[in-house]
Structures are given as structure tokens and as C-alpha cells.
Write an enzyme that holds these catalytic residues in place. Structure first.
Site, PDB file in Angstrom:
ATOM      1  N   ASP A  38      -6.697  -7.051   3.951  1.00 39.72           N
ATOM      2  CA  ASP A  38      -7.835  -6.179   3.467  1.00 39.72           C
ATOM      3  C   ASP A  38      -8.542  -7.262   2.676  1.00 39.72           C
ATOM      4  O   ASP A  38      -9.835  -7.304   2.804  1.00 39.72           O
ATOM      5  CB  ASP A  38      -7.216  -5.378   2.213  1.00 39.72           C
ATOM      6  CG  ASP A  38      -8.138  -4.711   1.360  1.00 39.72           C
ATOM      7  OD1 ASP A  38      -9.094  -4.247   2.094  1.00 39.72           O
ATOM      8  OD2 ASP A  38      -7.971  -4.812   0.162  1.00 39.72           O
ATOM      9  N   ASP A  70     -12.554  -8.769   4.401  1.00 39.68           N
ATOM     10  CA  ASP A  70     -13.899  -9.002   3.649  1.00 39.68           C
ATOM     11  C   ASP A  70     -14.132 -10.174   3.562  1.00 39.68           C
ATOM     12  O   ASP A  70     -15.559 -10.466   3.664  1.00 39.68           O
ATOM     13  CB  ASP A  70     -13.529  -8.246   2.082  1.00 39.68           C
ATOM     14  CG  ASP A  70     -13.886  -6.918   1.941  1.00 39.68           C
ATOM     15  OD1 ASP A  70     -13.744  -5.979   3.006  1.00 39.68           O
ATOM     16  OD2 ASP A  70     -14.349  -6.330   0.761  1.00 39.68           O
ATOM     17  N   LYS A  83       2.665 -15.472   3.089  1.00 45.75           N
ATOM     18  CA  LYS A  83       2.951 -16.211   1.507  1.00 45.75           C
ATOM     19  C   LYS A  83       4.625 -16.498   1.687  1.00 45.75           C
ATOM     20  O   LYS A  83       5.108 -16.219   0.648  1.00 45.75           O
ATOM     21  CB  LYS A  83       2.484 -15.284   0.376  1.00 45.75           C
ATOM     22  CG  LYS A  83       2.373 -15.930  -1.081  1.00 45.75           C
ATOM     23  CD  LYS A  83       1.354 -17.067  -1.120  1.00 45.75           C
ATOM     24  CE  LYS A  83       1.585 -17.891  -2.327  1.00 45.75           C
ATOM     25  NZ  LYS A  83       0.673 -19.009  -2.525  1.00 45.75           N
ATOM     26  N   TYR A 124       0.924  -1.246   0.159  1.00 42.05           N
ATOM     27  CA  TYR A 124       0.074  -0.017   0.151  1.00 42.05           C
ATOM     28  C   TYR A 124       0.598   1.385   0.188  1.00 42.05           C
ATOM     29  O   TYR A 124       0.617   2.199  -0.534  1.00 42.05           O
ATOM     30  CB  TYR A 124      -0.663   0.271   1.309  1.00 42.05           C
ATOM     31  CG  TYR A 124      -2.190  -0.657   1.072  1.00 42.05           C
ATOM     32  CD1 TYR A 124      -2.384  -1.954   0.633  1.00 42.05           C
ATOM     33  CD2 TYR A 124      -3.243   0.251   1.366  1.00 42.05           C
ATOM     34  CE1 TYR A 124      -3.516  -2.485   0.617  1.00 42.05           C
ATOM     35  CE2 TYR A 124      -4.800  -0.384   1.087  1.00 42.05           C
ATOM     36  CZ  TYR A 124      -4.812  -1.716   0.861  1.00 42.05           C
ATOM     37  OH  TYR A 124      -5.845  -2.341   0.429  1.00 42.05           O
ATOM     38  N   ASP A 144      -3.414 -18.262   0.647  1.00 43.08           N
ATOM     39  CA  ASP A 144      -4.459 -18.813  -0.256  1.00 43.08           C
ATOM     40  C   ASP A 144      -5.148 -20.062   0.543  1.00 43.08           C
ATOM     41  O   ASP A 144      -6.532 -20.144   0.404  1.00 43.08           O
ATOM     42  CB  ASP A 144      -4.050 -19.456  -1.456  1.00 43.08           C
ATOM     43  CG  ASP A 144      -2.421 -20.345  -1.245  1.00 43.08           C
ATOM     44  OD1 ASP A 144      -1.926 -20.240  -0.015  1.00 43.08           O
ATOM     45  OD2 ASP A 144      -2.116 -20.862  -2.270  1.00 43.08           O
TER      46      ASP A 144
HETATM   47  C1  IPM Z   1     -10.712  -1.031   3.634  1.00 41.78           C
HETATM   48  C2  IPM Z   1     -10.861  -0.400   2.338  1.00 41.78           C
HETATM   49  C3  IPM Z   1      -9.583   0.682   2.110  1.00 41.78           C
HETATM   50  C4  IPM Z   1      -8.337  -0.486   2.021  1.00 41.78           C
HETATM   51  C5  IPM Z   1      -9.619   1.183   0.494  1.00 41.78           C
HETATM   52  C6  IPM Z   1     -11.073   1.980   0.591  1.00 41.78           C
HETATM   53  C7  IPM Z   1      -8.670   2.154   0.444  1.00 41.78           C
HETATM   54  O1  IPM Z   1     -10.862  -1.487   1.305  1.00 41.78           O
HETATM   55  O2  IPM Z   1     -10.901  -0.403   4.783  1.00 41.78           O
HETATM   56  O3  IPM Z   1     -10.594  -2.219   3.879  1.00 41.78           O
HETATM   57  O4  IPM Z   1      -8.071  -1.122   1.040  1.00 41.78           O
HETATM   58  O5  IPM Z   1      -7.742  -0.503   2.973  1.00 41.78           O
HETATM   59 MG    MG Z   2     -11.050  -3.476   2.135  1.00 42.21          MG
END
Ligand code: IPM
Ligand code: MG
Length: 363
Positions: free
Chosen positions: A248, A252, A192, A142, A224
Site C-alpha cells: 500500500d 503510492d 521486514k 488488513y 525501509d
Molecule cells: C489503496 C487504498 C486502499 C488500501 C484504501 C482506500 C482502503 O489506499 O487501494 O491503496 O489501503 O488498500
Molecule cells: Mg493506498
């Protein structure tokens, strides 16, 4: 009596609606408990671009640096989607994480029994899931340099750099061990290292730190494989620690298997500063309709009470009030199922405040 100063960054989309709900709950809790909260607002994201020309104006940053904690709604929306990466609302998020040195991002993934049918997993797989992803938040690909799109031999190449110093790894790994100690004492480190040198270093540091936390059981998984295990055996995880990009993605995945993205809070912690925000985004499609689920933001304030202010009783009160409200059957549309009471943002907030008043005396 202490006064806790909270910087409030409502942001875009449903951000203002869900943050307003959370502030109402905090105010009521303040009255019940005698603790004082002071709120001061700042701009971030798209609205800050519109009004100040940048996603994180200097005055917002200064407000956050002076506050005891930051509460954030959400940023972004279609209106700003065509701006270059460096000028988008999301850049404001990345800048504030870096400026406040918020290196540990805690994202709990918990399956609530009354909502278990909303999980995309089979009930018997989802049941009992209660883990927390600790994602490193200020390093990795990042932020690594060099980055950009360059010309090589007359052709464009895109470059980002995955980079971690050992100190960056160690501080987040330590934080994860400490969180594990307060929970079920199981830590899964994700990397990884079969391919990436950065990950090899990550794994070495986890092994070094393990010696300082003999009570914590440590497991290493490749990213993975971890992605697979999260849907196969989610209830076996307690604390997962990983780098920024893997975190990240995995966070999710972790969020969606709970079936209730609208319920998940998060905390981003550094040594001096802390920021709390719902895991969900700005949901522009439902913004302004009064139907957004405020629970993730309300639970984010519970994390704030716990991690920033050490007010465990108050944090518990909020979490219990949310659970009681779900037991009573109140649901915003995103978590609604037949036979429940469908409500909007304001009514859900009222119901949670009522539950809070009911349980407060007994705590
Ligand atoms: C998160 C989001 C952010 C990230 C984006 C919006 C920059 O996906 O907070 O997980 O990748 O960190
Ligand atoms: Mg995210």
C-alpha cells in the site's frame, strides 16, 4: 464471436467521469476490432451507502461474480469521512477484494518521457523508470484477527494482527515470478524480516520458489531500504513483490515519482475474478468539473484486455493511442506544462479515440 461482460462500478467523485471516458474508448475499440463488450452497472462506495445503506450491496457483488471482469472508478469523499471504519466507502473496496479473492494487485509505475519534467525526481534519476509493484491484497494486517479497540487494565488498546499463511504468500509470489518472466526477469521481494516473523516466512517462501524460476534474478530488500531505493534508483526495478501494508505504502511512493498519478492503472487478480481500477482516488475537489484525467482508467481497460481477455493486440492499441495522444501534446490540467494543449476529460477522450482510429489500421 465472444461477448465480454464487464461489470461497471463507477463509484464516487471523479469515478463516473473517468469510467465514462474509458467506456467510450472501449466501445470504439469494439467497433474497430469486431469484439463485443457488454456493460452492466452496479453501485459501490459512498453512492451505494446513500442509496442502499451499505458500501458493497449484495446485488453489486452478484453482478461482479457473473461478469468476466470488473471496471471500477473510485470510492470515498468528505461526505462519508465521519462514518466508522466498518461503514465507510473504503470498506466496499476491502469487501470486494476479499469476496472475489483478488490476491494479486499489479500497480505499474512508468515514467512517460513526454511527462518526465512532472516527476519530482531529477530527470536523470527518473528516466527509464518502468516497474510494477505486485502487492498482496487479501491478507496481512488488513484482515488479520484479532482486531479492534479493547480495554486492558482500564485503558484502551488498539490491536491489529499481521498474519500470512504460507499458501497466501506462495500464490502471490508465484504470480510475481510469472510476471517477471514476461518482463525484464528481475524480482525484488520486500519484507521486514529483520524484525517480523511474518516477513521471515515471506522470505523463506521466495527462496523456495526461486528454484522453480531459475531465469529470474531475485533481490531481497527490507521495506525501509526499499522506500529509499525507489527514489534513488527507480529505473533499476522491474517487479517488486510485497505484502498488503508495505505494498500500500510503496505503491503510492512508486506512483508519485512518475509525476503522473492520473496516468497509472491497476489490476487486481485472483484465480477466477479480476478487477481493474485507476490508482488515483475519487479526487472530490475536482469532481464534476470535467477536468479529471481519464488516462489511468483508460489504461486500466488495457490491462483488462491483456490479463482477463488475452486480447494483447487491443491492449497494445490502447496503450499506443495514449502515448500518441501525449506526443501530440494533449494534457489534462494535472499533467499540463507550458506549450502543451490543455484539455478537459471529454476532449482528452476524443483525442485518444482519434489516435486509436489513426493507429488501428497499422497494427
Ligand atoms: C489503496 C487504498 C486502499 C488500501 C484504501 C482506500 C482502503 O489506499 O487501494 O491503496 O489501503 O488498500
Ligand atoms: Mg493506498
Amino acid at each position: 464471436m465472444a461477448v465480454y461482460k464487464i461489470a461497471v462500478l463507477k463509484g464516487d467523485g471523479i469515478g463516473p467521469e473517468v469510467v465514462n471516458s474509458a467506456l467510450r474508448v472501449l466501445k470504439r475499440l469494439g467497433e474497430l476490432s469486431g469484439v463485443s463488450f457488454e456493460f452492466e452497472e452496479g453501485l459501490i462506495g459512498g453512492i451505494a451507502i446513500d442509496q442502499k445503506g451499505e458500501p458493497l450491496p449484495q446485488e453489486t457483488l452478484e453482478l461482479c461474480l457473473k461478469a468476466d471482469a470488473v471496471l471500477l472508478g473510485a470510492v470515498g469523499g468528505p461526505k462519508w469521512d465521519n462514518l466508522p471504519t466498518s461503514k465507510r466507502p473504503e470498506k466496499g473496496l476491502l469487501q470486494i477484494r476479499k469476496a472475489l479473492d483478488l490476491y494479486a494487485n499489479l500497480r505499474p509505475a512508468k515514467v512517460y518521457e513526454p511527462l518526465i519534467s512532472a516527476s519530482p525526481l531529477k530527470e536523470e534519476v527518473a528516466r527509464g523508470t518502468d516497474f510494477i509493484v505486485i502487492r498482496e491484497l487479501t491478507g496481512d494486517v488488513y484482515y488479520g484477527e484479532p482486531r479492534g479497540i479493547f480495554i486492558e487494565n482500564g485503558k484502551r488498546v488498539g490491536i491489529n494482527t499481521m498474519k500470512y499463511t504460507e499458501d497466501e504468500i506462495r500464490r502471490v509470489v508465484k504470480k510475481a515470478f510469472e510476471v517477471a518472466l514476461k518482463r525484464r526477469k528481475k524480482l525484488t521481494s520486500v519484507d521486514k524480516s529483520n524484525v517480523l516473523e511474518v516477513s521471515g516466512l515471506w522470505r523463506d517462501i521466495v527462496e523456495e520458489e526461486k528454484k522453480n524460476y531459475p531465469d529470474v534474478e531475485v533481490e531481497h530488500l527490507y521495506v525501509d531500504n526499499c522506500a529509499m531505493q525507489i527514489v534513488r534508483r527507480p529505473s533499476s526495478f522491474d517487479v517488486i513483490v510485497t505484502g498488503n501494508i508495505f505494498g500500500d505504502i510503496l505503491s503510492d511512493e512508486a506512483a508519485v515519482i512518475t509525476g503522473s498519478l492520473g496516468m497509472l492503472p491497476s489490476a487486481s487478480l485472483g484465480e477466477k475474478y479480476a478487477l481493474y481500477e485507476p490508482v488515483h482516488g475519487s479526487a472530490p475537489d475536482i469532481a464534476g468539473k470535467g477536468i479529471a484525467n481519464p488516462i489511468a482508467t483508460i489504461l486500466s481497460t488495457a490491462m483488462m484486455l491483456r490479463y482477463s481477455f488475452n486480447l494483447e493486440k487491443l491492449a497494445n492499441a490502447i496503450e499506443k493511442a495514449v502515448e500518441l495522444t501525449l506526443q501530440k501534446g494533449y494534457r489534462t490540467p494535472d499533467i499540463y506544462s507550458e506549450g502543451c494543449i490543455k484539455v478537459g476529460t471529454e476532449q482528452m477522450t476524443d483525442a485518444i479515440i482519434n489516435s486509436l482510429e489513426e493507429i488501428w489500421e497499422g497494427l
